[in-house]
Design an enzyme around this catalytic site. Structure first.
Site, PDB file in Angstrom:
ATOM      1  N   LYS A  23      29.771  46.695  43.035  1.00 34.23           N
ATOM      2  CA  LYS A  23      30.323  46.089  44.251  1.00 34.23           C
ATOM      3  C   LYS A  23      30.377  47.144  45.348  1.00 34.23           C
ATOM      4  O   LYS A  23      30.834  48.265  45.124  1.00 34.23           O
ATOM      5  CB  LYS A  23      31.731  45.557  43.992  1.00 34.23           C
ATOM      6  CG  LYS A  23      32.378  44.909  45.213  1.00 34.23           C
ATOM      7  CD  LYS A  23      33.862  44.655  44.996  1.00 34.23           C
ATOM      8  CE  LYS A  23      34.648  45.966  45.035  1.00 34.23           C
ATOM      9  NZ  LYS A  23      36.112  45.791  44.967  1.00 34.23           N
ATOM     10  N   ASP A  81      40.381  42.693  42.499  1.00 33.03           N
ATOM     11  CA  ASP A  81      38.979  42.399  42.808  1.00 33.03           C
ATOM     12  C   ASP A  81      38.262  41.709  41.649  1.00 33.03           C
ATOM     13  O   ASP A  81      37.055  41.476  41.721  1.00 33.03           O
ATOM     14  CB  ASP A  81      38.231  43.669  43.206  1.00 33.03           C
ATOM     15  CG  ASP A  81      38.170  44.706  42.086  1.00 33.03           C
ATOM     16  OD1 ASP A  81      38.898  44.550  41.077  1.00 33.03           O
ATOM     17  OD2 ASP A  81      37.411  45.682  42.224  1.00 33.03           O
TER      18      ASP A  81
END
Length: 298
Positions: A14, A142
Protein backbone atom coordinates in the site's frame (compact mmCIF):
# COMPACT_ATOMS: atom_id res chain seq x y z
CA UNK A 1 -3.55 -32.70 -2.77
CA UNK A 2 -6.25 -31.52 -5.17
CA UNK A 3 -6.36 -28.08 -6.75
CA UNK A 4 -9.12 -26.98 -4.35
CA UNK A 5 -7.02 -27.83 -1.28
CA UNK A 6 -4.73 -24.79 -1.59
CA UNK A 7 -5.00 -21.19 -2.78
CA UNK A 8 -2.39 -18.46 -3.18
CA UNK A 9 -2.66 -14.71 -3.69
CA UNK A 10 -0.80 -11.40 -3.64
CA UNK A 11 -0.75 -9.19 -0.54
CA UNK A 12 0.10 -5.94 -2.34
CA UNK A 13 2.10 -3.05 -0.94
CA UNK A 14 0.00 0.00 0.00
CA UNK A 15 1.30 3.46 -0.91
CA UNK A 16 -0.06 6.66 0.62
CA UNK A 17 0.09 9.17 -2.23
CA UNK A 18 -0.84 11.80 0.34
CA UNK A 19 -1.31 11.59 4.10
CA UNK A 20 -2.79 14.49 6.08
CA UNK A 21 -2.86 13.81 9.82
CA UNK A 22 -4.70 15.67 12.58
CA UNK A 23 -3.88 16.11 16.28
CA UNK A 24 -4.20 13.08 18.54
CA UNK A 25 -7.71 12.51 19.95
CA UNK A 26 -8.75 11.57 23.47
CA UNK A 27 -8.86 7.90 22.45
CA UNK A 28 -5.19 8.03 21.42
CA UNK A 29 -5.87 7.81 17.68
CA UNK A 30 -5.08 10.40 15.03
CA UNK A 31 -7.71 11.43 12.47
CA UNK A 32 -6.35 11.36 8.94
CA UNK A 33 -7.12 11.81 5.28
CA UNK A 34 -5.21 9.70 2.80
CA UNK A 35 -5.36 8.76 -0.86
CA UNK A 36 -3.84 5.31 -1.19
CA UNK A 37 -3.07 2.98 -4.06
CA UNK A 38 -1.66 -0.51 -4.26
CA UNK A 39 1.36 -1.85 -6.11
CA UNK A 40 1.83 -4.90 -8.28
CA UNK A 41 4.51 -6.10 -5.83
CA UNK A 42 4.00 -7.44 -2.33
CA UNK A 43 4.09 -10.49 -0.14
CA UNK A 44 2.64 -13.82 -1.26
CA UNK A 45 0.19 -15.71 0.98
CA UNK A 46 -0.76 -19.37 0.49
CA UNK A 47 -3.41 -21.25 2.50
CA UNK A 48 -3.85 -25.03 2.53
CA UNK A 49 -6.43 -27.24 4.20
CA UNK A 50 -4.93 -28.72 7.37
CA UNK A 51 -5.79 -30.27 10.70
CA UNK A 52 -5.18 -27.05 12.62
CA UNK A 53 -4.34 -23.37 12.13
CA UNK A 54 -0.63 -22.69 11.64
CA UNK A 55 1.65 -20.10 10.08
CA UNK A 56 5.03 -20.50 8.41
CA UNK A 57 7.04 -17.45 7.35
CA UNK A 58 9.66 -17.63 4.62
CA UNK A 59 11.18 -15.31 2.05
CA UNK A 60 13.87 -12.60 2.04
CA UNK A 61 12.41 -10.65 4.99
CA UNK A 62 11.18 -13.60 7.06
CA UNK A 63 13.76 -13.06 9.81
CA UNK A 64 12.02 -9.88 10.94
CA UNK A 65 8.71 -11.58 11.75
CA UNK A 66 7.43 -13.88 14.46
CA UNK A 67 5.70 -16.83 12.82
CA UNK A 68 3.30 -17.47 15.68
CA UNK A 69 1.79 -15.69 18.69
CA UNK A 70 0.26 -12.31 17.87
CA UNK A 71 1.02 -12.25 14.14
CA UNK A 72 -1.67 -10.23 12.34
CA UNK A 73 -2.54 -13.12 10.02
CA UNK A 74 -3.36 -15.37 12.97
CA UNK A 75 -5.34 -12.61 14.71
CA UNK A 76 -7.44 -12.06 11.61
CA UNK A 77 -8.04 -15.75 10.95
CA UNK A 78 -9.04 -16.42 14.56
CA UNK A 79 -11.54 -13.57 14.26
CA UNK A 80 -12.79 -15.11 11.00
CA UNK A 81 -13.27 -18.51 12.59
CA UNK A 82 -15.14 -17.04 15.54
CA UNK A 83 -17.45 -15.06 13.24
CA UNK A 84 -18.10 -18.15 11.10
CA UNK A 85 -18.72 -20.35 14.15
CA UNK A 86 -16.02 -22.86 13.23
CA UNK A 87 -13.36 -22.10 15.84
CA UNK A 88 -9.84 -21.70 14.54
CA UNK A 89 -9.89 -22.21 10.74
CA UNK A 90 -8.21 -25.52 9.83
CA UNK A 91 -5.64 -24.07 7.44
CA UNK A 92 -1.87 -23.96 7.17
CA UNK A 93 -0.73 -20.52 6.05
CA UNK A 94 2.58 -19.80 4.36
CA UNK A 95 3.72 -16.18 4.15
CA UNK A 96 6.42 -15.44 1.59
CA UNK A 97 7.66 -12.16 3.08
CA UNK A 98 8.98 -10.10 0.16
CA UNK A 99 8.34 -6.58 1.50
CA UNK A 100 10.69 -4.92 4.01
CA UNK A 101 9.55 -4.83 7.66
CA UNK A 102 8.28 -1.58 9.24
CA UNK A 103 8.42 0.01 5.80
CA UNK A 104 5.26 2.14 5.64
CA UNK A 105 3.75 -0.17 3.02
CA UNK A 106 0.93 -1.72 5.05
CA UNK A 107 2.57 -5.14 4.80
CA UNK A 108 1.09 -6.70 7.93
CA UNK A 109 -2.43 -5.49 7.13
CA UNK A 110 -2.07 -6.61 3.50
CA UNK A 111 -0.93 -10.07 4.65
CA UNK A 112 -3.92 -10.37 6.99
CA UNK A 113 -6.28 -9.21 4.25
CA UNK A 114 -4.94 -11.76 1.80
CA UNK A 115 -5.24 -14.52 4.41
CA UNK A 116 -8.88 -13.55 5.04
CA UNK A 117 -9.75 -13.53 1.33
CA UNK A 118 -8.02 -16.84 0.67
CA UNK A 119 -9.33 -18.69 3.72
CA UNK A 120 -12.93 -17.57 3.20
CA UNK A 121 -12.73 -18.81 -0.40
CA UNK A 122 -10.91 -22.05 0.43
CA UNK A 123 -13.37 -23.05 3.18
CA UNK A 124 -16.42 -21.82 1.22
CA UNK A 125 -17.46 -19.52 4.06
CA UNK A 126 -20.53 -17.46 3.25
CA UNK A 127 -19.04 -14.21 4.48
CA UNK A 128 -20.32 -10.85 3.14
CA UNK A 129 -17.67 -8.34 2.05
CA UNK A 130 -18.71 -5.93 4.81
CA UNK A 131 -18.17 -8.63 7.45
CA UNK A 132 -14.72 -9.45 6.07
CA UNK A 133 -13.83 -5.76 6.25
CA UNK A 134 -14.96 -5.66 9.88
CA UNK A 135 -12.75 -8.64 10.63
CA UNK A 136 -9.83 -6.99 8.81
CA UNK A 137 -9.84 -4.31 11.50
CA UNK A 138 -8.10 -6.91 13.68
CA UNK A 139 -5.00 -6.04 11.63
CA UNK A 140 -5.34 -2.30 12.25
CA UNK A 141 -7.25 0.72 10.98
CA UNK A 142 -5.92 0.18 7.46
CA UNK A 143 -7.05 -3.45 7.45
CA UNK A 144 -10.27 -2.89 5.45
CA UNK A 145 -8.42 -0.82 2.85
CA UNK A 146 -5.74 -3.49 2.45
CA UNK A 147 -8.44 -6.16 2.15
CA UNK A 148 -10.01 -4.27 -0.78
CA UNK A 149 -6.63 -3.37 -2.34
CA UNK A 150 -7.91 -0.72 -4.74
CA UNK A 151 -7.45 3.08 -4.94
CA UNK A 152 -9.41 4.81 -2.20
CA UNK A 153 -9.70 7.78 0.09
CA UNK A 154 -9.39 6.93 3.77
CA UNK A 155 -10.64 9.11 6.61
CA UNK A 156 -11.55 8.69 10.27
CA UNK A 157 -8.58 6.80 11.64
CA UNK A 158 -8.20 5.07 8.26
CA UNK A 159 -11.25 2.82 8.38
CA UNK A 160 -13.75 5.08 6.54
CA UNK A 161 -13.26 4.34 2.85
CA UNK A 162 -14.37 5.88 -0.42
CA UNK A 163 -13.22 4.26 -3.66
CA UNK A 164 -11.48 6.56 -6.15
CA UNK A 165 -11.97 4.95 -9.57
CA UNK A 166 -10.91 8.15 -11.39
CA UNK A 167 -7.28 7.77 -10.32
CA UNK A 168 -5.19 6.74 -13.35
CA UNK A 169 -2.63 3.96 -13.34
CA UNK A 170 0.68 5.41 -12.18
CA UNK A 171 4.24 4.18 -12.76
CA UNK A 172 6.65 4.44 -9.88
CA UNK A 173 9.61 3.15 -7.94
CA UNK A 174 9.60 2.04 -4.31
CA UNK A 175 12.86 2.55 -2.44
CA UNK A 176 13.58 1.37 1.09
CA UNK A 177 16.98 2.23 2.63
CA UNK A 178 17.04 -0.87 4.83
CA UNK A 179 16.12 1.08 7.97
CA UNK A 180 13.07 0.39 10.16
CA UNK A 181 10.79 3.34 10.89
CA UNK A 182 8.87 2.70 14.14
CA UNK A 183 5.31 3.95 13.74
CA UNK A 184 4.90 4.76 17.44
CA UNK A 185 8.06 6.85 17.53
CA UNK A 186 7.10 8.72 14.37
CA UNK A 187 3.67 9.64 15.72
CA UNK A 188 5.21 10.70 19.03
CA UNK A 189 7.50 13.08 17.16
CA UNK A 190 4.58 14.30 15.04
CA UNK A 191 2.55 15.20 18.14
CA UNK A 192 5.02 17.99 18.92
CA UNK A 193 3.63 20.06 16.00
CA UNK A 194 0.43 18.50 14.57
CA UNK A 195 -1.40 19.74 11.48
CA UNK A 196 -4.97 19.32 10.21
CA UNK A 197 -6.49 16.25 8.58
CA UNK A 198 -7.85 18.21 5.64
CA UNK A 199 -9.10 16.68 2.39
CA UNK A 200 -7.91 18.63 -0.65
CA UNK A 201 -10.12 19.54 -3.59
CA UNK A 202 -9.88 17.09 -6.48
CA UNK A 203 -7.48 17.77 -9.37
CA UNK A 204 -8.73 19.73 -12.37
CA UNK A 205 -8.69 16.54 -14.38
CA UNK A 206 -7.54 12.99 -13.78
CA UNK A 207 -4.86 12.67 -16.43
CA UNK A 208 -1.51 11.34 -15.22
CA UNK A 209 0.23 14.71 -15.65
CA UNK A 210 -2.55 16.59 -13.83
CA UNK A 211 -2.67 14.11 -10.97
CA UNK A 212 1.10 14.22 -10.42
CA UNK A 213 1.05 18.04 -10.43
CA UNK A 214 -1.85 17.99 -7.96
CA UNK A 215 -0.09 15.49 -5.69
CA UNK A 216 2.97 17.73 -5.61
CA UNK A 217 0.86 20.33 -3.77
CA UNK A 218 -0.15 17.77 -1.11
CA UNK A 219 1.96 16.29 1.68
CA UNK A 220 2.75 13.42 4.01
CA UNK A 221 2.56 14.91 7.48
CA UNK A 222 4.63 12.05 8.92
CA UNK A 223 7.60 12.64 6.63
CA UNK A 224 9.31 15.33 8.73
CA UNK A 225 8.90 13.47 12.06
CA UNK A 226 10.06 10.23 10.42
CA UNK A 227 13.20 12.01 9.23
CA UNK A 228 13.79 13.21 12.78
CA UNK A 229 13.49 9.65 14.09
CA UNK A 230 15.31 7.94 11.20
CA UNK A 231 17.57 10.47 9.43
CA UNK A 232 18.70 7.86 6.90
CA UNK A 233 15.34 8.21 5.13
CA UNK A 234 16.64 11.56 3.89
CA UNK A 235 19.32 9.84 1.82
CA UNK A 236 16.68 7.73 0.08
CA UNK A 237 14.52 10.79 -0.60
CA UNK A 238 17.49 12.68 -2.05
CA UNK A 239 18.48 9.74 -4.25
CA UNK A 240 14.94 9.42 -5.60
CA UNK A 241 14.67 13.16 -6.29
CA UNK A 242 17.90 12.94 -8.27
CA UNK A 243 16.69 10.01 -10.36
CA UNK A 244 16.34 10.75 -14.06
CA UNK A 245 12.76 11.70 -15.08
CA UNK A 246 11.35 11.47 -11.53
CA UNK A 247 8.25 13.72 -11.36
CA UNK A 248 7.42 13.45 -7.66
CA UNK A 249 9.15 12.07 -4.56
CA UNK A 250 7.48 11.40 -1.20
CA UNK A 251 7.66 9.06 1.77
CA UNK A 252 4.85 6.52 2.16
CA UNK A 253 2.98 6.10 5.44
CA UNK A 254 5.24 6.36 8.46
CA UNK A 255 8.28 5.29 6.38
CA UNK A 256 10.95 4.29 5.76
CA UNK A 257 9.96 3.51 2.16
CA UNK A 258 9.88 6.41 -0.28
CA UNK A 259 8.34 6.43 -3.74
CA UNK A 260 8.93 8.26 -6.97
CA UNK A 261 6.44 8.76 -9.81
CA UNK A 262 7.49 8.59 -13.46
CA UNK A 263 5.86 9.13 -16.84
CA UNK A 264 6.05 5.51 -17.94
CA UNK A 265 7.17 2.01 -17.07
CA UNK A 266 10.48 2.24 -18.95
CA UNK A 267 11.56 5.31 -16.96
CA UNK A 268 10.61 3.62 -13.68
CA UNK A 269 12.58 0.46 -14.53
CA UNK A 270 15.64 2.50 -15.46
CA UNK A 271 15.44 4.48 -12.21
CA UNK A 272 15.00 1.37 -10.05
CA UNK A 273 18.09 -0.17 -11.63
CA UNK A 274 20.10 3.01 -10.98
CA UNK A 275 18.90 3.25 -7.35
CA UNK A 276 19.80 -0.32 -6.45
CA UNK A 277 22.70 -0.46 -4.01
CA UNK A 278 23.83 -2.77 -1.17
CA UNK A 279 21.38 -2.71 1.73
CA UNK A 280 18.68 -0.88 -0.25
CA UNK A 281 15.50 -2.35 -1.73
CA UNK A 282 14.32 -0.78 -5.00
CA UNK A 283 11.45 -1.99 -7.18
CA UNK A 284 9.68 -0.56 -10.25
CA UNK A 285 5.92 -0.74 -9.68
CA UNK A 286 2.58 -0.16 -11.35
CA UNK A 287 0.29 1.65 -8.92
CA UNK A 288 -3.46 1.14 -9.00
CA UNK A 289 -5.59 -1.93 -8.32
CA UNK A 290 -3.36 -5.01 -8.73
CA UNK A 291 -4.61 -8.54 -9.35
CA UNK A 292 -5.39 -10.11 -5.95
CA UNK A 293 -7.59 -12.93 -7.23
CA UNK A 294 -6.92 -16.23 -5.39
CA UNK A 295 -5.17 -18.80 -7.56
CA UNK A 296 -5.25 -22.59 -7.06
CA UNK A 297 -1.98 -24.19 -6.04
CA UNK A 298 -1.33 -27.59 -7.55
Amino acid sequence: MSVSDALSGLAPAKINLLLHVGPVQADGYHPLVSLAVFADVGDRVTVRRAEALSLTVEGPFAAGLDGQGDNLILKALRALGEAAGIGEPPVAVTLDKRLPIAAGLGGGSADAGAALRLTARLLNLDMPAAELERLALAAGADGPMCLRARPAWASGIGEVLEDEPRLPTLHGVLLNPGLPSPTGGVYHAYDAAPKAADRPASPADWSVASVIAWLAAQRNDLEAPALAVTPGIGEALAAMRAATACRLTRMSGSGATVFGLFDDRAAAIEAAFALDRPGWWARPVVLGAPDIEPRPVI
